[in-house]
Design a protein around this motif. Structure first.
Motif, PDB file in Angstrom:
ATOM      1  N   ARG A 157       0.840  -1.201   0.000  1.00  0.00           N
ATOM      2  CA  ARG A 157       0.000   0.000   0.000  1.00  0.00           C
ATOM      3  C   ARG A 157       0.878   1.255   0.000  1.00  0.00           C
ATOM      4  NH1 ARG A 157      -4.472   1.509   4.587  1.00  0.00           N
ATOM      5  NH2 ARG A 157      -5.514   3.128   3.408  1.00  0.00           N
ATOM      6  N   CYS A 158       1.965   1.228   0.766  1.00  0.00           N
ATOM      7  CA  CYS A 158       2.899   2.365   0.792  1.00  0.00           C
ATOM      8  C   CYS A 158       3.518   2.587  -0.588  1.00  0.00           C
ATOM      9  CB  CYS A 158       3.993   2.134   1.825  1.00  0.00           C
ATOM     10  SG  CYS A 158       3.435   2.302   3.531  1.00  0.00           S
ATOM     11  N   ARG A 159       3.924   1.515  -1.249  1.00  0.00           N
ATOM     12  CA  ARG A 159       4.526   1.651  -2.584  1.00  0.00           C
ATOM     13  C   ARG A 159       3.527   2.236  -3.582  1.00  0.00           C
ATOM     14  NH1 ARG A 159       6.527  -3.523  -1.162  1.00  0.00           N
ATOM     15  NH2 ARG A 159       8.617  -3.246  -0.314  1.00  0.00           N
ATOM     16  N   GLU A 160       2.268   1.799  -3.502  1.00  0.00           N
ATOM     17  CA  GLU A 160       1.236   2.339  -4.386  1.00  0.00           C
ATOM     18  C   GLU A 160       1.039   3.839  -4.157  1.00  0.00           C
ATOM     19  OE1 GLU A 160      -2.288   0.007  -3.822  1.00  0.00           O
ATOM     20  OE2 GLU A 160      -1.360  -1.810  -4.629  1.00  0.00           O
ATOM     21  N   ALA A 161       1.222   4.289  -2.919  1.00  0.00           N
ATOM     22  CA  ALA A 161       1.076   5.713  -2.584  1.00  0.00           C
ATOM     23  C   ALA A 161       2.398   6.465  -2.734  1.00  0.00           C
ATOM     24  CB  ALA A 161       0.555   5.849  -1.154  1.00  0.00           C
ATOM     25  N   LYS A 162       3.428   5.772  -3.266  1.00  0.00           N
ATOM     26  CA  LYS A 162       4.753   6.364  -3.497  1.00  0.00           C
ATOM     27  C   LYS A 162       5.429   6.826  -2.207  1.00  0.00           C
ATOM     28  CE  LYS A 162       3.857   7.684  -8.280  1.00  0.00           C
ATOM     29  NZ  LYS A 162       2.888   6.713  -8.527  1.00  0.00           N
ATOM     30  N   ILE A 163       5.214   6.068  -1.133  1.00  0.00           N
ATOM     31  CA  ILE A 163       5.889   6.324   0.136  1.00  0.00           C
ATOM     32  C   ILE A 163       7.170   5.500   0.132  1.00  0.00           C
ATOM     33  CG2 ILE A 163       5.751   6.000   2.639  1.00  0.00           C
ATOM     34  CD1 ILE A 163       2.703   6.484   2.320  1.00  0.00           C
ATOM     35  N   PRO A 164       8.323   6.132   0.314  1.00  0.00           N
ATOM     36  CA  PRO A 164       9.606   5.427   0.249  1.00  0.00           C
ATOM     37  C   PRO A 164       9.705   4.287   1.265  1.00  0.00           C
ATOM     38  CG  PRO A 164       9.942   7.805   0.375  1.00  0.00           C
ATOM     39  CD  PRO A 164       8.486   7.557   0.600  1.00  0.00           C
ATOM     40  N   ASP A 165      10.362   3.197   0.868  1.00  0.00           N
ATOM     41  CA  ASP A 165      10.524   2.036   1.746  1.00  0.00           C
ATOM     42  C   ASP A 165      11.257   2.372   3.038  1.00  0.00           C
ATOM     43  OD1 ASP A 165       9.174   0.267   0.093  1.00  0.00           O
ATOM     44  OD2 ASP A 165      10.982  -0.398  -0.937  1.00  0.00           O
ATOM     45  N   GLU A 166      12.161   3.350   3.000  1.00  0.00           N
ATOM     46  CA  GLU A 166      12.947   3.677   4.196  1.00  0.00           C
ATOM     47  C   GLU A 166      12.169   4.487   5.231  1.00  0.00           C
ATOM     48  OE1 GLU A 166      13.887   6.722   1.003  1.00  0.00           O
ATOM     49  OE2 GLU A 166      13.823   4.548   1.065  1.00  0.00           O
ATOM     50  N   LEU A 167      10.977   4.961   4.882  1.00  0.00           N
ATOM     51  CA  LEU A 167      10.176   5.735   5.829  1.00  0.00           C
ATOM     52  C   LEU A 167       9.592   4.798   6.877  1.00  0.00           C
ATOM     53  CD1 LEU A 167       9.665   8.747   5.925  1.00  0.00           C
ATOM     54  CD2 LEU A 167       7.466   8.349   4.891  1.00  0.00           C
ATOM     55  N   THR A 168       9.704   5.174   8.153  1.00  0.00           N
ATOM     56  CA  THR A 168       9.212   4.347   9.243  1.00  0.00           C
ATOM     57  C   THR A 168       8.169   5.105  10.052  1.00  0.00           C
ATOM     58  OG1 THR A 168      10.977   5.105  10.707  1.00  0.00           O
ATOM     59  CG2 THR A 168      11.407   3.095   9.432  1.00  0.00           C
TER      60      THR A 168
END
Length: 166
Positions: A125-136
């Motif tokens: 879901r984060c990837r679909e919303a273009k939220i970087p993988d490194e964001l916590t």
């Protein structure tokens, strides 16, 4: 675009602003928001520097969070969470914002989107919303602290920082 946002137009939507500016359609006004590629953090940094120069020293940095009620689930960070906007747990986005205020004026100078644990754990879901993988995950307080540190690190001349209990 900024002239249109400051214009004496009742509703500030694309069509109304385009008409006020003398355009036949809003495509040209919408391009900076919908089609242009730009770095939001760089724009924030430029704005913060400009605000510090124009408004001057002795300002107050005001931190506050706010929620945006949402009906769907595709916007970044949307989940059921507590928001003062509705006064209850609701499907919404929540952001932490910073404003710089002084007698001569005020301006928003920073922002962070709250990403709830349930949202940040759903990497697809984060990837679909273009939220970087490194964001916590970070609490509102941690986001606020990061904002204050950024503002002070670039020399925004705040003499006080204020916030509510959140």
């Amino acid at each position: 675009m900024s002239v249109g946002l400051l214009a004496p137009v009742g509703r500030k939507n694309g069509w109304q602003l385009a008409e006020y500016a003398g355009h036949r359609a809003p495509a040209g006004l919408r391009h900076p928001l919908n089609g242009a590629r730009w770095d939001a953090d760089a724009a924030r940094d430029d704005l913060r520097g400009y605000v510090g120069q124009q408004l001057g020293p002795d300002g107050v940095l005001i931190i506050d969070d706010t929620g945006y009620i949402k009906e769907g689930t595709t916007s970044a960070g949307v989940s059921r969470q507590c928001t003062g906007t509705s006064g209850k747990i609701d499907n919404c986005q929540v952001g932490v914002f910073a404003a710089y205020a002084i007698v001569r004026g005020r301006a928003l100078v920073d922002r962070e989107l709250c990403l709830p644990k349930c949202y940040i754990r759903d990497r697809e879901r984060c990837r679909e919303a273009k939220i970087p993988d490194e964001l916590t995950f970070a609490t509102k307080g941690e986001l606020a602290r990061n904002i204050v540190r950024r503002c002070l690190a670039v020399g925004l001349p705040a003499v006080w920082v204020t916030a509510d209990e959140a």
